[in-house]
Design an enzyme around this catalytic site. Structure first.
Site, mmCIF file in Angstrom:
data_model
loop_
_atom_site.group_PDB
_atom_site.id
_atom_site.type_symbol
_atom_site.label_atom_id
_atom_site.label_comp_id
_atom_site.label_asym_id
_atom_site.label_seq_id
_atom_site.Cartn_x
_atom_site.Cartn_y
_atom_site.Cartn_z
ATOM 1 N N HIS A 200 29.635 45.667 39.817
ATOM 2 C CA HIS A 200 30.896 44.324 39.921
ATOM 3 C C HIS A 200 31.749 44.938 40.932
ATOM 4 O O HIS A 200 32.872 44.077 41.708
ATOM 5 C CB HIS A 200 31.866 44.166 38.673
ATOM 6 C CG HIS A 200 30.717 43.342 37.827
ATOM 7 N ND1 HIS A 200 30.263 41.947 37.521
ATOM 8 C CD2 HIS A 200 29.763 43.465 36.566
ATOM 9 C CE1 HIS A 200 29.590 41.508 37.445
ATOM 10 N NE2 HIS A 200 29.596 42.382 36.261
ATOM 11 N N ASP B 266 37.372 46.790 47.109
ATOM 12 C CA ASP B 266 37.699 45.603 45.743
ATOM 13 C C ASP B 266 36.049 44.918 45.911
ATOM 14 O O ASP B 266 35.558 44.968 46.828
ATOM 15 C CB ASP B 266 38.760 44.680 45.874
ATOM 16 C CG ASP B 266 38.922 44.140 44.598
ATOM 17 O OD1 ASP B 266 38.069 44.237 43.476
ATOM 18 O OD2 ASP B 266 40.321 43.991 44.504
HETATM 19 C C1 GDG Z 1 35.553 43.981 39.060
HETATM 20 C C2 GDG Z 1 35.851 44.431 39.928
HETATM 21 C C3 GDG Z 1 35.028 42.410 40.408
HETATM 22 C C4 GDG Z 1 44.026 39.017 35.906
HETATM 23 N N1 GDG Z 1 45.180 39.089 35.599
HETATM 24 C C5 GDG Z 1 45.842 38.441 34.597
HETATM 25 C C6 GDG Z 1 44.195 37.712 34.574
HETATM 26 N N2 GDG Z 1 43.837 38.276 35.749
HETATM 27 C C7 GDG Z 1 41.685 37.352 35.719
HETATM 28 C C8 GDG Z 1 41.970 37.220 36.732
HETATM 29 C C9 GDG Z 1 41.153 37.118 37.416
HETATM 30 C C10 GDG Z 1 40.541 38.889 36.704
HETATM 31 O O1 GDG Z 1 41.590 38.815 35.576
HETATM 32 C C11 GDG Z 1 40.560 39.733 37.989
HETATM 33 O O2 GDG Z 1 40.034 39.380 38.908
HETATM 34 P P1 GDG Z 1 38.978 40.858 39.215
HETATM 35 O O3 GDG Z 1 38.541 39.735 40.623
HETATM 36 O O4 GDG Z 1 39.402 41.591 39.892
HETATM 37 O O5 GDG Z 1 38.184 41.157 38.425
HETATM 38 P P2 GDG Z 1 38.254 42.607 37.367
HETATM 39 O O6 GDG Z 1 37.112 42.212 36.010
HETATM 40 O O7 GDG Z 1 39.069 42.990 37.198
HETATM 41 O O8 GDG Z 1 37.478 43.577 38.293
HETATM 42 C C12 GDG Z 1 36.140 43.551 40.602
HETATM 43 C C13 GDG Z 1 35.237 42.118 39.287
HETATM 44 O O9 GDG Z 1 34.839 42.782 38.880
HETATM 45 C C14 GDG Z 1 33.852 40.835 38.713
HETATM 46 O O10 GDG Z 1 32.621 41.071 39.496
HETATM 47 O O11 GDG Z 1 35.480 41.007 41.476
HETATM 48 O O12 GDG Z 1 36.372 43.444 42.426
HETATM 49 O O13 GDG Z 1 36.979 45.420 40.481
HETATM 50 O O14 GDG Z 1 39.809 36.117 36.849
HETATM 51 O O15 GDG Z 1 41.725 35.637 36.764
HETATM 52 N N3 GDG Z 1 44.166 36.991 33.515
HETATM 53 C C15 GDG Z 1 45.404 36.217 33.151
HETATM 54 N N4 GDG Z 1 46.474 36.911 32.760
HETATM 55 C C16 GDG Z 1 47.388 37.859 34.179
HETATM 56 O O16 GDG Z 1 47.904 38.450 33.898
HETATM 57 N N5 GDG Z 1 45.013 35.679 31.745
#
Ligand code: GDG
Length: 724
Positions: free
Chosen positions: A163, A370
């Site tokens: 990821h 990212d």
């Molecule tokens: C890895 C990789 C890749 C965030 N703040 C809040 C909240 N979120 C949710 C968002 C989103 C998720 O968390 C964050 O998305 P990411 O894409 O950054 O995903 P991660 O799992 O952290 O990271 C990244 C991902 O895996 C998928 O392969 O995209 O690059 O680092 O869904 O909505 N949700 C809530 N409150 C928040 O304050 N409810």
């Protein structure tokens, strides 16, 4: 196919122990868990992952997790878990894979815990596994797991998805355990990444560190083929699109608007992580305000930063830096009724998050690196149904590859971000909607479920290919059949290639001298009067005679230009004089000078350019150039240019191993024939033999041989069994 076993560091649910002793389950938010939450329950599947927290010790938990959530918890020793998770995963892999090498710790103790925990996961998977199941392993915490499973269960179907980004080779090579990690990943049938850039980086590291090259993203190791490909992860589009118009979100949005008034609303949402580029983003906003006083009091940035890894020093330092920056901007520009930056250091409930997305006029997603970044995609989805807004997106987020209609910026370039904020705020509504619509079209089609299905389909395909290949594998049954035919035969012909078949390769060809064990096997084979053993090689006769001359075997040198039948003298094929060498040699030597690690071997009737020790990227490229440079020669002199294992050989066109093999095949009334070889030149032997002959290709790739062996050790053990 069988069931789907999803394996990830954490389970999609966390048990929570209440004061009265009750345990309830909280569904985890975040990319994979949320995205696949509904999907995996519809599949016949299990989710295997680490269960963390006090509640995990409860004995009845296992049954409840299984029954209610199809989850199988793994319990880890807390100390090991800390070294594996906070230690190796987050303080070594995370910074290295995000190109923050200066933050990486290299610590043998955390590496050993990482290995131990991966082994615990392997035990748990093996315990659950049934034939035909698909194991789908997720993310950087479990990169050794595919290799560990493959070692124990050679036939298991494995997909692996990373990821986070895969770093460039120049950064990846810094890891002291780099080969172990690669061979762990290469245990899978399918290795998936978000983008083609990460695929490229991985393939280049695999080539440079393990020597395995690829063809169209397929790496062949022994008889296994590993598919390396890009699968850009999608989101649960419907969930975000429909939530945006739900009454709960509408209510939250209304109160948000009341707070903001008619000011323009710029939003950013990320974990507080050094990869997210938060300080540069804040500085850019500060500069925007400095350069555009006309926007004062008319725009505000709301920055949601979710607390993360708070006990790690780099994160604590980042937190202080962000606090100070926010304070500075608000101090400098804020007024009684206007706070330029609203900083929310916490996680928001889902409805509140969607309300923010819905109301945001500009979304700033500017990570320095990212893997994908789902926030950018979610923002676009919540605008479905007529909303407007502008996404400003870092070119170093994986999602930039799919979201080309966003305003793409270099996240290190403050001025670029300042310009994009300005452009976004001035963008006409119609253009905003056009851009969003194009992105929505794509995101609503390639959802998270689609993405998961693509990966699973690729693993299913790999599994089918494996079954097809298994039909030609030198299995124990085939080996028994071959041995029994051998034992009952009266006249047997054995045609054996040398390099890559009886011995492995080395960067220096003169070091692969036959060992005593090999000589003993060949001697014993030759001692049986029913056998005719022929070493069919591309090597020159001097080397063959020196290494194998004392044995009672026949020798074929330089692909058949010279033959020495058992007990006889060398016989040479009639060939025109080698005047061509004077033209070819200087050309080849020029390539030696320009390509460190290469050299020219001169045989009696051939010239060979060896590039095994050259830079693995440069060698094949120069080989192609050299091939072109020599092409003119071939017509004039009747020569062939043959590409072998990291060699380019120029030799007379009418000489090949097949002709020599035929001489032997026609010399007696054999009732058992066996030919074994590993490269292109051995195909000529396989081609001329009758269907009844046993032919074995060593390694993968296309072949005319009836069977396949994995490597030299399989060939040696077969020959040993023949003499036992
Ligand atoms: C890895 C990789 C890749 C965030 N703040 C809040 C909240 N979120 C949710 C968002 C989103 C998720 O968390 C964050 O998305 P990411 O894409 O950054 O995903 P991660 O799992 O952290 O990271 C990244 C991902 O895996 C998928 O392969 O995209 O690059 O680092 O869904 O909505 N949700 C809530 N409150 C928040 O304050 N409810």
């Amino acid at each position: 196919m069988g069931r789907l076993l999803i394996v990830s560091n954490r389970l999609p649910v966390t048990p929570e122990l209440h004061e009265n002793g009750d345990v309830t389950f909280k569904e985890n938010v975040g990319g994979l868990a949320t995205g696949l939450g509904s999907f995996y329950k519809h599949y016949d599947s299990l989710w295997i992952g680490w269960c963390e927290g006090a509640a995990c010790d409860r004995y009845e938990l296992r049954e409840r997790l299984l029954a209610e959530y199809a989850c199988v918890p793994i319990y880890l020793d807390p100390h090991d878990a800390h070294l594996y998770y906070e230690g190796f995963s987050n303080e070594t892999i995370w910074p290295i894979f995000h190109h923050f090498a200066q933050y990486a710790q290299f610590d043998q103790e955390t590496w050993e815990a990482y290995e131990r925990v991966n082994r615990r996961f392997a035990d748990a998977v093996v315990e659950q596994l049934q034939p035909d199941d698909i194991v789908w392993i997720n993310d950087y915490h479990l990169m050794l797991l595919p290799g560990m499973l493959r070692e124990r269960l050679p036939e298991v179907n494995i997909g692996f998805f990373l990821h986070i980004p895969f770093p460039s080779f120049e950064i990846f090579r810094m890891l002291p355990w780099r080969e172990r990690i690669l061979s762990g990943l290469l245990g899978a049938d399918v290795v998936g990444f978000h983008t083609y850039d990460y695929v490229r980086h991985f393939l280049s590291s695999a080539l440079r560190l393990t020597g395995h090259d690829h063809t169209l993203g397929q790496i062949v190791i022994g008889t296994r083929t590993i598919k390396v490909d890009a699968f850009p992860m999608g989101i649960d589009y419907e969930r975000f699109a429909s939530a945006a118009s739900s009454p709960e979100v509408a209510e939250k949005a209304l109160s948000l608007r009341t707070d903001i008034g008619d000011r323009r609303f710029v939003l950013s949402v990320d974990r507080l992580d050094y990869t997210k580029g938060i300080p540069v983003r804040l500085e850019a906003f500060e500069h925007f305000l400095a350069e555009h006083p006309e926007w004062h009091r008319k725009v505000g940035l709301t920055m949601v930063a979710v607390p993360s890894r708070t006990d790690v020093e780099h994160y604590q330092r980042l937190k202080r830096e962000v606090d100070e920056l926010v304070g500075r901007i608000n101090g400098r520009y804020g007024t009684m009724d206007w706070t330029p930056v609203r900083y929310l250091y916490r996680s928001l409930p889902f409805e509140e998050l969607v309300a923010m997305y819905r109301e945001a006029d500009v979304m700033l997603v500017t990570p320095l690196r990212d893997g994908m970044n789902l926030v950018a995609k979610e923002y676009v989805a919540t605008k479905d149904g007529g909303g407007a807004g502008v996404l400003v997106l870092s070119e170093l987020a994986g999602s930039a590859k799919e979201l080309g209609e966003a305003l793409i910026v270099n996240p290190f370039d403050r001025a670029d971000i300042v310009g994009a904020i300005d452009r976004a705020l001035e963008m006409p509504m119609a253009e905003q909607r056009d851009r969003l619509a194009a992105m929505q079209e794509r995101l609503s089609r390639y959802t998270v479920v689609h993405w998961a299905e693509d990966i699973i389909e690729a693993v299913e395909q790999a599994s089918l290919n494996r079954r097809e290949r298994a039909a030609t594998r030198l299995s124990p049954e085939v080996e028994e059949q071959l041995l029994s035919a051998y034992r009952t035969a009266r006249r047997r012909l054995l045609l054996l290639d040398y390099d890559g078949t009886l011995v492995g390769f080395s960067a220096r060809p003169l070091t692969t001298v036959p060992d005593d064990e090999l000589k003993a096997t060949l001697r014993a084979l030759a001692a049986d009067t029913r056998n005719e053993v022929v070493i069919v090689s591309g090597r020159d006769r001097r080397t063959l005679a020196e290494w194998l001359g004392e044995l009672n075997v026949s020798l074929v040198a330089e692909h058949g230009a010279m033959q020495r039948w058992r007990g006889g003298d060398w016989i040479e094929a009639s060939l025109p004089p080698d005047t061509w060498k004077e033209t070819a040699r200087p050309v080849m030597e020029r390539y030696v000078d320009r390509t460190p690690g290469t050299f020219v071997e001169e045989k009696e009737h051939a010239l060979v350019w060896h590039f095994r020790a050259a830079d693995p990227g440069l060698g094949p490229q120069r080989a192609r150039e050299l091939h072109e440079s020599l092409a003119g020669l071939t017509e004039n002199y009747g020569l062939a240019i043959v590409e072998g294992h990291r060699v380019l050989e120029v030799k007379p066109a009418n000489i090949n191993k097949g002709r020599a093999a035929l001489d032997f095949a026609e010399s007696d009334d054999w009732d058992f024939m066996l030919a074994i070889g590993d490269d292109r030149t051995d195909e000529d032997v396989f081609e001329v033999l009758p269907r009844s002959a046993y032919s074995i290709k060593v390694g993968g790739g296309g072949s005319l041989a009836r069977y396949r062996a994995d490597g030299v050790s399989d060939v040696r053990s077969l020959l040993d069994r023949m003499v036992r």
